[in-house]
Design a protein around this motif. Structure first.
Motif, PDB file in Angstrom:
ATOM      1  N   HIS A 113       0.517 -10.370 -43.427  1.00  0.00           N
ATOM      2  CA  HIS A 113       0.385 -10.878 -42.045  1.00  0.00           C
ATOM      3  C   HIS A 113       0.374  -9.873 -41.463  1.00  0.00           C
ATOM      4  CE1 HIS A 113       0.759 -15.847 -42.542  1.00  0.00           C
ATOM      5  NE2 HIS A 113      -0.747 -14.491 -43.644  1.00  0.00           N
ATOM      6  N   PRO A 114      -0.337  -9.578 -40.046  1.00  0.00           N
ATOM      7  CA  PRO A 114       0.299  -8.550 -39.031  1.00  0.00           C
ATOM      8  C   PRO A 114       1.557  -8.870 -38.644  1.00  0.00           C
ATOM      9  CG  PRO A 114      -2.368  -9.362 -38.883  1.00  0.00           C
ATOM     10  CD  PRO A 114      -1.466 -10.222 -40.239  1.00  0.00           C
ATOM     11  N   PHE A 118      -1.685 -12.507 -33.962  1.00  0.00           N
ATOM     12  CA  PHE A 118      -2.956 -12.638 -34.585  1.00  0.00           C
ATOM     13  C   PHE A 118      -3.394 -14.084 -34.864  1.00  0.00           C
ATOM     14  CE2 PHE A 118      -0.441 -13.372 -38.433  1.00  0.00           C
ATOM     15  CZ  PHE A 118      -0.652 -14.234 -38.771  1.00  0.00           C
ATOM     16  N   HIS A 120      -5.959 -16.026 -37.436  1.00  0.00           N
ATOM     17  CA  HIS A 120      -6.037 -16.838 -38.699  1.00  0.00           C
ATOM     18  C   HIS A 120      -7.662 -16.826 -39.106  1.00  0.00           C
ATOM     19  CE1 HIS A 120      -4.601 -17.122 -43.382  1.00  0.00           C
ATOM     20  NE2 HIS A 120      -5.141 -16.931 -43.274  1.00  0.00           N
ATOM     21  N   LEU A 151      -7.263  -9.871 -32.634  1.00  0.00           N
ATOM     22  CA  LEU A 151      -6.534  -9.412 -33.624  1.00  0.00           C
ATOM     23  C   LEU A 151      -7.427 -10.716 -34.480  1.00  0.00           C
ATOM     24  CD1 LEU A 151      -6.059  -7.573 -35.818  1.00  0.00           C
ATOM     25  CD2 LEU A 151      -3.511  -8.459 -36.090  1.00  0.00           C
ATOM     26  N   TYR A 153      -7.344 -11.780 -38.303  1.00  0.00           N
ATOM     27  CA  TYR A 153      -6.695 -11.852 -39.805  1.00  0.00           C
ATOM     28  C   TYR A 153      -7.629 -12.425 -40.413  1.00  0.00           C
ATOM     29  CZ  TYR A 153      -3.423 -12.320 -43.656  1.00  0.00           C
ATOM     30  OH  TYR A 153      -2.890 -12.882 -45.040  1.00  0.00           O
ATOM     31  N   PHE A 170     -14.765  -5.981 -40.149  1.00  0.00           N
ATOM     32  CA  PHE A 170     -13.917  -5.939 -41.257  1.00  0.00           C
ATOM     33  C   PHE A 170     -13.184  -4.713 -41.785  1.00  0.00           C
ATOM     34  CE2 PHE A 170     -14.383 -10.193 -39.871  1.00  0.00           C
ATOM     35  CZ  PHE A 170     -13.091 -11.357 -39.191  1.00  0.00           C
ATOM     36  N   LYS A 187      -9.132  -7.391 -41.173  1.00  0.00           N
ATOM     37  CA  LYS A 187      -8.437  -7.404 -40.207  1.00  0.00           C
ATOM     38  C   LYS A 187      -9.633  -6.694 -39.089  1.00  0.00           C
ATOM     39  CE  LYS A 187      -5.545  -3.357 -39.588  1.00  0.00           C
ATOM     40  NZ  LYS A 187      -4.981  -2.845 -38.361  1.00  0.00           N
ATOM     41  N   TYR A 188      -9.968  -7.621 -38.445  1.00  0.00           N
ATOM     42  CA  TYR A 188     -11.289  -7.293 -37.262  1.00  0.00           C
ATOM     43  C   TYR A 188     -10.230  -7.430 -36.152  1.00  0.00           C
ATOM     44  CZ  TYR A 188     -15.249  -8.008 -34.759  1.00  0.00           C
ATOM     45  OH  TYR A 188     -16.638  -8.067 -34.003  1.00  0.00           O
ATOM     46  N   VAL A 189     -10.768  -6.366 -35.007  1.00  0.00           N
ATOM     47  CA  VAL A 189      -9.835  -5.956 -33.308  1.00  0.00           C
ATOM     48  C   VAL A 189     -11.584  -5.747 -33.067  1.00  0.00           C
ATOM     49  CG1 VAL A 189      -8.538  -4.557 -32.127  1.00  0.00           C
ATOM     50  CG2 VAL A 189      -7.749  -4.695 -34.637  1.00  0.00           C
TER      51      VAL A 189
END
Length: 189
Positions: A113-114, A118, A120, A151, A153, A170, A187-189
Motif C-alpha cells: 500500500h502507498p 490513498f 483504494h 492518490l 491505488y 494508472f 496507482k493513479y495521481v
C-alpha cells in the motif's frame, strides 16, 4: 453515474456476482472464496461484504445504465460493525481452514500500500454481456473525477485488467508472484 445507496445493494451484488462467477482462474477472489461447498453462495457473501464495507468506509457508484459498478474504500477505521461483517465473511465465504492463508494475503497486500494517504479502488465490474462497450471506462473516468488530485491505488491479477487500468492512466509500481497468481499494484495521481 450516480452514488449508490443501500437500496441498490441487491442489484450491485448481482452485477458483481455475474461478473466473477465464471472467472475460475487463480485470482484474488478465488483465493479468498473457499473451494468446497456452494461457490455461488460463497461468492455472493463476498460481494455483499465488499458492498457493505464500501458503503461504510468509502463509496459505491453505479453506471447510469445500471450495468456496471465500482467500489472504493477511503478510510480504514475499526468498528464493531466492521468486525461483525468480517466474522460473517469468515464463516460464510472464507472458512476457518483458509483463514491464515487469507490473512497472509492481506499482509502481503498491505506491504505494498502507498505510504501516503490513498483511496483504494477495491472492485469494479460490468455485467459480462456488456463488457467491452465502454461502460467500465466511463464509470472509471467519472468516479476518478470525484477523487480529483488524490492518490488512487488498486491491485489486480489479470493481464486484461492490468491493460485496462494502464490505458486509463494508472501506473504499475510493483508486481509479485508470491501467491498462486500474479498481483499487479497500480496507482493513479
Amino acid at each position: 453515474m450516480r452514488k449508490a445507496t443501500y437500496l441498490d445493494r441487491k442489484h450491485i451484488v448481482d452485477i458483481l456476482c455475474q461478473s466473477f462467477i465464471d472467472v475460475l482462474i487463480p485470482n484474488s477472489i478465488n483465493f479468498v472464496v473457499k473451494k468446497s461447498g456452494n461457490r455461488s453462495k460463497r461468492l455472493k457473501a463476498l460481494m455483499e461484504f465488499q458492498f457493505d464495507l464500501s458503503m461504510m468506509d468509502g463509496n459505491v457508484f453505479l453506471s447510469d445504465d445500471g450495468k456496471g459498478c465500482i467500489l472504493y474504500l477511503d478510510k480504514t477505521k475499526f468498528s464493531f460493525r466492521k468486525l461483525l461483517l468480517e466474522l460473517k465473511l469468515l464463516f460464510t465465504c472464507i472458512g476457518l481452514e483458509n483463514m491464515f492463508k487469507v490473512l497472509k494475503r492481506e499482509k502481503l497486500l498491505k506491504n505494498f500500500h502507498p505510504e501516503k494517504e490513498f483511496i483504494h479502488l477495491w472492485l469494479m465490474a460490468v455485467i459480462p454481456q456488456e463488457q467491452g462497450k465502454g461502460i467500465g471506462s466511463q464509470l472509471l473516468k467519472e468516479s476518478l473525477e470525484i477523487y480529483n488530485n488524490q492518490l488512487i491505488y488498486i491491485e489486480t491479477t489479470t493481464p486484461e485488467n492490468r491493460a485496462f487500468y494502464t490505458r486509463n492512466g494508472f501506473i504499475i509500481f510493483h508486481e509479485t508472484f508470491e501467491l498462486d497468481y500474479p498481483l499487479y499494484f497500480l496507482k493513479y495521481v
